[in-house]
Motif scaffolding. Structure first.
Motif, PDB file in Angstrom:
ATOM      1  N   ASN A  53       0.955  -1.119  -0.001  1.00  0.00           N
ATOM      2  CA  ASN A  53       0.070   0.088   0.009  1.00  0.00           C
ATOM      3  C   ASN A  53       0.671   1.228   0.033  1.00  0.00           C
ATOM      4  OD1 ASN A  53      -1.938   2.150   0.313  1.00  0.00           O
ATOM      5  ND2 ASN A  53      -2.892   1.320   1.919  1.00  0.00           N
ATOM      6  N   LYS A  54       1.257   1.762  -1.166  1.00  0.00           N
ATOM      7  CA  LYS A  54       2.037   2.907  -1.367  1.00  0.00           C
ATOM      8  C   LYS A  54       1.692   4.082  -0.806  1.00  0.00           C
ATOM      9  CE  LYS A  54       4.165   5.911  -4.896  1.00  0.00           C
ATOM     10  NZ  LYS A  54       3.642   7.150  -4.527  1.00  0.00           N
ATOM     11  N   PRO A  55       2.401   4.902   0.237  1.00  0.00           N
ATOM     12  CA  PRO A  55       1.922   6.055   0.974  1.00  0.00           C
ATOM     13  C   PRO A  55       2.560   7.293  -0.135  1.00  0.00           C
ATOM     14  CG  PRO A  55       4.165   5.119   1.742  1.00  0.00           C
ATOM     15  CD  PRO A  55       3.709   4.138   0.501  1.00  0.00           C
ATOM     16  N   VAL A  56       2.047   8.318   0.066  1.00  0.00           N
ATOM     17  CA  VAL A  56       2.498   9.403  -0.544  1.00  0.00           C
ATOM     18  C   VAL A  56       3.850   9.883  -0.324  1.00  0.00           C
ATOM     19  CG1 VAL A  56       1.846  11.153   1.171  1.00  0.00           C
ATOM     20  CG2 VAL A  56       1.462  11.772  -1.267  1.00  0.00           C
ATOM     21  N   THR A  72       0.824   9.776  -5.840  1.00  0.00           N
ATOM     22  CA  THR A  72      -0.314   8.911  -6.150  1.00  0.00           C
ATOM     23  C   THR A  72      -0.050   7.642  -4.922  1.00  0.00           C
ATOM     24  OG1 THR A  72      -0.466   9.273  -8.227  1.00  0.00           O
ATOM     25  CG2 THR A  72      -1.471   7.493  -7.506  1.00  0.00           C
ATOM     26  N   THR A  73      -1.103   7.212  -4.330  1.00  0.00           N
ATOM     27  CA  THR A  73      -1.158   6.231  -3.403  1.00  0.00           C
ATOM     28  C   THR A  73      -1.909   4.880  -3.786  1.00  0.00           C
ATOM     29  OG1 THR A  73      -3.233   6.914  -2.205  1.00  0.00           O
ATOM     30  CG2 THR A  73      -1.210   7.994  -1.360  1.00  0.00           C
ATOM     31  N   ALA A 121      -1.025   2.361   5.014  1.00  0.00           N
ATOM     32  CA  ALA A 121      -0.129   2.926   4.198  1.00  0.00           C
ATOM     33  C   ALA A 121       1.203   2.564   4.693  1.00  0.00           C
ATOM     34  CB  ALA A 121      -0.288   4.413   4.277  1.00  0.00           C
ATOM     35  N   GLY A 122       2.084   2.034   3.484  1.00  0.00           N
ATOM     36  CA  GLY A 122       3.355   1.851   3.962  1.00  0.00           C
ATOM     37  C   GLY A 122       3.552   0.290   4.398  1.00  0.00           C
TER      38      GLY A 122
END
Length: 233
Positions: free
Chosen positions: A65-68, A108-109, A219-220
């Motif tokens: 889950n990609k963080p900003v 983009t997240t 996220a992360g």
């Protein structure tokens, strides 16, 4: 496979470091101390390093889950100096082998798939495969439902010779939509809405093919894909 190569494949050890540990008697194969780096072993062999079992690193398939403010890149450069790579979020060995299958911009997240299986990654990124990607999009201005038609027909982007492939637009509200595309042009989602006179203020990828971002992942955070998810691509 040579024993010293197996040690390198299953740890962060270099070939010379592996040989030094072998010489010191730190490695056993099927319960027997082996010092010969050329000893032939298989993935089924019981190999211990200082009493800890080793397994050769095979192909890995990861959902993150990609963080900003992170990059889907392992390259150096100006942007890389400002933001860390998503690879740095993974606590795995041989991380230098991993590649991102379908990148996202720094702002983009959402769902990122990471693997060291090149053929599997190709099935996601190749335009020929038409792998779908679904995004949750927040917009600067209200969008009329009439926008569904141009997205379905294909939108002509600035600098492109052909319009985009047909995309599916679903409304959550007049300023929040779901968009499913079947290609991956540079900044495509942002450019599609810009072509209609609007601006994307937030972008979050929810799905790639049949793989949906795990709602349990903050996220992360990341996890390995299930067999079912891997085989869906």
């Amino acid at each position: 496979m040579r024993l010293d190569k197996f040690l390198c494949e299953s740890t962060e050890l270099t070939r010379s470091e592996s040989k030094r540990l072998l010489k010191a008697g730190s490695v056993t194969v099927e319960g027997i101390i082996v010092k010969n780096p050329a000893c032939k072993v298989s993935d089924d062999s019981e190999i211990l390093l200082d009493g800890a079992p080793l397994n050769r690193v095979g192909f890995r398939y990861i959902m993150l889950n990609k963080p900003v403010d992170t990059l889907c890149s392992t390259l150096s450069g100006t942007e890389a100096e400002r933001y860390p790579s998503v690879i740095e979020l993974l606590d795995v060995i041989k991380s230098d082998r991993l590649r991102i299958a379908g990148r996202l911009d720094a702002d983009t997240t959402g769902l990122v798939l990471i693997t060291d299986d090149g053929q599997w990654s190709h099935r996601i990124t190749s335009p020929v495969k038409k792998c779908s990607k679904r995004y949750r999009v927040e917009l600067a201005m209200p969008l009329d439902h009439s926008a569904i038609e141009p997205f379905a027909e294909g939108i002509q982007l600035h600098g492109e010779k052909k319009p985009t492939r047909p995309a599916q637009l679903e409304f959550i509200s007049d300023q929040e939509v779901l968009l499913t595309i079947h290609e991956g042009k540079y900044h495509q989602v942002k450019r599609m809405f810009a072509a209609l006179g609007n601006r994307v203020t937030a972008l979050h990828r929810e799905q790639i093919g049949a793989i949906t971002l795990d709602p349990e992942l903050e996220a992360g955070e990341w996890r390995y894909l299930t067999e079912e998810e891997i085989n869906s691509i």
